[in-house]
Every structure is written in structure tokens, then in C-alpha cells.
Design a protein around this motif. Structure first.
Motif, PDB file in Angstrom:
ATOM      1  N   THR A 180     -15.654  13.798   0.390  1.00 61.35           N
ATOM      2  CA  THR A 180     -15.891  15.210   0.081  1.00 61.35           C
ATOM      3  C   THR A 180     -15.175  16.096   1.090  1.00 61.35           C
ATOM      4  OG1 THR A 180     -18.037  14.667  -0.867  1.00 61.35           O
ATOM      5  CG2 THR A 180     -17.680  16.972  -0.277  1.00 61.35           C
ATOM      6  N   ARG A 181     -15.278  15.748   2.363  1.00 64.57           N
ATOM      7  CA  ARG A 181     -14.604  16.518   3.411  1.00 64.57           C
ATOM      8  C   ARG A 181     -13.089  16.501   3.188  1.00 64.57           C
ATOM      9  NH1 ARG A 181     -16.311  13.869   7.709  1.00 64.57           N
ATOM     10  NH2 ARG A 181     -14.504  12.499   7.693  1.00 64.57           N
ATOM     11  N   ASP A 182     -12.541  15.328   2.903  1.00 64.75           N
ATOM     12  CA  ASP A 182     -11.097  15.215   2.680  1.00 64.75           C
ATOM     13  C   ASP A 182     -10.646  16.051   1.483  1.00 64.75           C
ATOM     14  OD1 ASP A 182     -11.061  13.485   4.829  1.00 64.75           O
ATOM     15  OD2 ASP A 182     -10.792  11.674   3.612  1.00 64.75           O
ATOM     16  N   GLN A 183     -11.423  16.012   0.410  1.00 61.57           N
ATOM     17  CA  GLN A 183     -11.089  16.798  -0.781  1.00 61.57           C
ATOM     18  C   GLN A 183     -11.179  18.292  -0.473  1.00 61.57           C
ATOM     19  OE1 GLN A 183     -13.825  16.441  -4.078  1.00 61.57           O
ATOM     20  NE2 GLN A 183     -12.288  17.106  -5.555  1.00 61.57           N
ATOM     21  N   LEU A 184     -12.205  18.695   0.279  1.00 66.68           N
ATOM     22  CA  LEU A 184     -12.366  20.103   0.640  1.00 66.68           C
ATOM     23  C   LEU A 184     -11.161  20.588   1.443  1.00 66.68           C
ATOM     24  CD1 LEU A 184     -13.998  22.731   0.809  1.00 66.68           C
ATOM     25  CD2 LEU A 184     -15.131  21.769   2.839  1.00 66.68           C
ATOM     26  N   VAL A 185     -10.744  19.830   2.432  1.00 65.13           N
ATOM     27  CA  VAL A 185      -9.610  20.235   3.267  1.00 65.13           C
ATOM     28  C   VAL A 185      -8.331  20.313   2.439  1.00 65.13           C
ATOM     29  CG1 VAL A 185      -8.149  19.562   5.222  1.00 65.13           C
ATOM     30  CG2 VAL A 185     -10.649  19.445   5.414  1.00 65.13           C
ATOM     31  N   GLU A 186      -8.136  19.371   1.535  1.00 63.71           N
ATOM     32  CA  GLU A 186      -6.953  19.407   0.672  1.00 63.71           C
ATOM     33  C   GLU A 186      -6.939  20.668  -0.193  1.00 63.71           C
ATOM     34  OE1 GLU A 186      -4.868  16.778  -2.866  1.00 63.71           O
ATOM     35  OE2 GLU A 186      -6.205  15.778  -1.455  1.00 63.71           O
ATOM     36  N   LYS A 187      -8.089  20.998  -0.780  1.00 68.08           N
ATOM     37  CA  LYS A 187      -8.172  22.196  -1.631  1.00 68.08           C
ATOM     38  C   LYS A 187      -8.009  23.477  -0.811  1.00 68.08           C
ATOM     39  CE  LYS A 187      -8.985  20.340  -5.668  1.00 68.08           C
ATOM     40  NZ  LYS A 187      -8.062  20.477  -6.781  1.00 68.08           N
ATOM     41  N   LEU A 188      -8.556  23.491   0.408  1.00 68.91           N
ATOM     42  CA  LEU A 188      -8.382  24.661   1.267  1.00 68.91           C
ATOM     43  C   LEU A 188      -6.913  24.845   1.635  1.00 68.91           C
ATOM     44  CD1 LEU A 188     -11.477  24.306   3.608  1.00 68.91           C
ATOM     45  CD2 LEU A 188     -11.121  26.045   1.833  1.00 68.91           C
ATOM     46  N   TYR A 189      -6.237  23.747   1.927  1.00 73.56           N
ATOM     47  CA  TYR A 189      -4.805  23.812   2.221  1.00 73.56           C
ATOM     48  C   TYR A 189      -4.047  24.400   1.029  1.00 73.56           C
ATOM     49  CZ  TYR A 189       0.015  22.373   2.742  1.00 73.56           C
ATOM     50  OH  TYR A 189       1.391  22.371   2.787  1.00 73.56           O
ATOM     51  N   GLU A 190      -4.342  23.901  -0.165  1.00 76.15           N
ATOM     52  CA  GLU A 190      -3.685  24.416  -1.367  1.00 76.15           C
ATOM     53  C   GLU A 190      -3.966  25.907  -1.536  1.00 76.15           C
ATOM     54  OE1 GLU A 190      -5.117  21.932  -4.543  1.00 76.15           O
ATOM     55  OE2 GLU A 190      -4.044  20.173  -3.788  1.00 76.15           O
ATOM     56  N   GLY A 191      -5.206  26.319  -1.282  1.00 74.02           N
ATOM     57  CA  GLY A 191      -5.554  27.739  -1.388  1.00 74.02           C
ATOM     58  C   GLY A 191      -4.814  28.588  -0.374  1.00 74.02           C
ATOM     59  N   ALA A 192      -4.690  28.105   0.852  1.00 75.74           N
ATOM     60  CA  ALA A 192      -4.004  28.866   1.902  1.00 75.74           C
ATOM     61  C   ALA A 192      -2.516  29.003   1.603  1.00 75.74           C
ATOM     62  CB  ALA A 192      -4.215  28.199   3.259  1.00 75.74           C
ATOM     63  N   THR A 193      -1.929  27.987   0.984  1.00 76.25           N
ATOM     64  CA  THR A 193      -0.493  28.042   0.711  1.00 76.25           C
ATOM     65  C   THR A 193      -0.146  28.969  -0.450  1.00 76.25           C
ATOM     66  OG1 THR A 193      -0.560  26.042  -0.666  1.00 76.25           O
ATOM     67  CG2 THR A 193      -0.021  25.759   1.684  1.00 76.25           C
ATOM     68  N   THR A 194      -1.151  29.562  -1.106  1.00 75.12           N
ATOM     69  CA  THR A 194      -0.842  30.577  -2.107  1.00 75.12           C
ATOM     70  C   THR A 194      -0.178  31.784  -1.443  1.00 75.12           C
ATOM     71  OG1 THR A 194      -3.029  31.602  -1.955  1.00 75.12           O
ATOM     72  CG2 THR A 194      -2.734  29.905  -3.655  1.00 75.12           C
ATOM     73  N   VAL A 195      -0.436  31.963  -0.133  1.00 73.35           N
ATOM     74  CA  VAL A 195       0.142  33.078   0.604  1.00 73.35           C
ATOM     75  C   VAL A 195       0.948  32.597   1.815  1.00 73.35           C
ATOM     76  CG1 VAL A 195      -0.385  35.129   1.994  1.00 73.35           C
ATOM     77  CG2 VAL A 195      -1.623  34.722  -0.125  1.00 73.35           C
ATOM     78  N   LEU A 196       0.404  31.671   2.567  1.00 73.72           N
ATOM     79  CA  LEU A 196       1.065  31.220   3.793  1.00 73.72           C
ATOM     80  C   LEU A 196       2.211  30.270   3.458  1.00 73.72           C
ATOM     81  CD1 LEU A 196      -2.075  30.493   5.999  1.00 73.72           C
ATOM     82  CD2 LEU A 196      -0.590  32.507   6.081  1.00 73.72           C
ATOM     83  N   LYS A 197       3.398  30.653   3.829  1.00 67.89           N
ATOM     84  CA  LYS A 197       4.597  29.834   3.595  1.00 67.89           C
ATOM     85  C   LYS A 197       5.106  29.380   4.960  1.00 67.89           C
ATOM     86  CE  LYS A 197       4.198  30.914  -0.716  1.00 67.89           C
ATOM     87  NZ  LYS A 197       3.295  30.135  -1.512  1.00 67.89           N
ATOM     88  N   VAL A 198       4.502  28.331   5.481  1.00 70.15           N
ATOM     89  CA  VAL A 198       4.815  27.832   6.819  1.00 70.15           C
ATOM     90  C   VAL A 198       4.983  26.316   6.767  1.00 70.15           C
ATOM     91  CG1 VAL A 198       3.627  29.703   8.022  1.00 70.15           C
ATOM     92  CG2 VAL A 198       2.344  27.685   7.332  1.00 70.15           C
ATOM     93  N   PRO A 199       5.624  25.736   7.778  1.00 71.77           N
ATOM     94  CA  PRO A 199       5.832  24.281   7.766  1.00 71.77           C
ATOM     95  C   PRO A 199       4.540  23.467   7.894  1.00 71.77           C
ATOM     96  CG  PRO A 199       7.283  25.343   9.372  1.00 71.77           C
ATOM     97  CD  PRO A 199       6.342  26.390   8.859  1.00 71.77           C
TER      98      PRO A 199
END
Length: 115
Positions: A15-34
Motif C-alpha cells: 500500500t505504501r509503495d502504491q501510494l508513493v507511486e501515485k503521489l509521484y505521478e500526481g506531482a509530475t503533472t506540474v513538476l518537470k524535474v529529473p
């Protein structure tokens, strides 16, 4: 590089791993960083109004990054809230606090991004 500090009660590893993956995907809607680093702070007990909270339904995310227009901050906030709900359920709330750090205040590997 931007960093997210996610505060949640103890979660099962998948669950933690899935949450972090989804949060990363959500953040990359705006943040364009390496890279975006996510630190998960899990707690045995969460308190609400000074009392143990048996069924915590609030995730708190502190996001550290550079300056950004408020419209983009709101977009990230909505994307992160959707990510949390997709993993932890529709009843789960999300509070995101965006810490906009001036580029003359961020040093990566000892070097300021902007002097």
C-alpha cells in the motif's frame, strides 16, 4: 530536486509503495524535474484534538520545491489528493503544504541553483 514528506499511519508495504507511486505521478503533472524524492513518515499512533485517533483519515504532505504560481500549486494539490484517494479510499482527506524555496536558497550537492 523537489522532496515530498508524507505523514500517514502505518501502512502495509504494498500500500505504501502504491501510494508513493501515485503521489509521484500526481506531482509530475506540474513538476518537470529529473527526480522527486519522497520520504514516508509512518506513525503508530495519530492524535486528533489531543486524543488517539482510531481511524485516521487525513494524509499530510509537505512539498519542498522552488517558486511556482499558485495555480500550479493548486493543480499539484488536487493531483496529490486524487492520488491519496485512489490508494487509501474516497474518505481519505489530504492536506498539502507547499514550501516554495527561492532558488538562491536551494543547494544541490553543495552548489546553489541560482546565486
Amino acid at each position: 530536486m523537489p522532496s515530498m514528506y508524507v505523514n500517514v499511519p502505518k501502512l502495509a508495504e504494498p500500500t505504501r509503495d502504491q501510494l508513493v507511486e501515485k503521489l509521484y505521478e500526481g506531482a509530475t503533472t506540474v513538476l518537470k524535474v529529473p527526480a522527486i524524492y519522497t520520504f514516508v513518515n509512518e506513525y503508530d499512533t495519530v492524535y486528533k484534538n489531543g486524543k488517539p485517533w482510531e481511524a485516521p483519515n487525513m494524509t499530510v504532505i509537505n512539498l519542498e520545491a522552488g517558486p511556482m504560481p499558485v495555480e500550479k500549486i493548486e493543480t499539484i494539490g488536487a493531483a496529490l489528493a486524487d492520488a491519496v484517494k485512489s490508494v487509501l479510499g474516497e474518505e481519505q482527506g489530504t492536506t498539502m503544504v507547499y514550501h516554495a524555496n527561492g532558488l538562491d536558497h536551494i543547494a544541490i550537492n553543495g552548489k546553489l541553483i541560482k546565486k
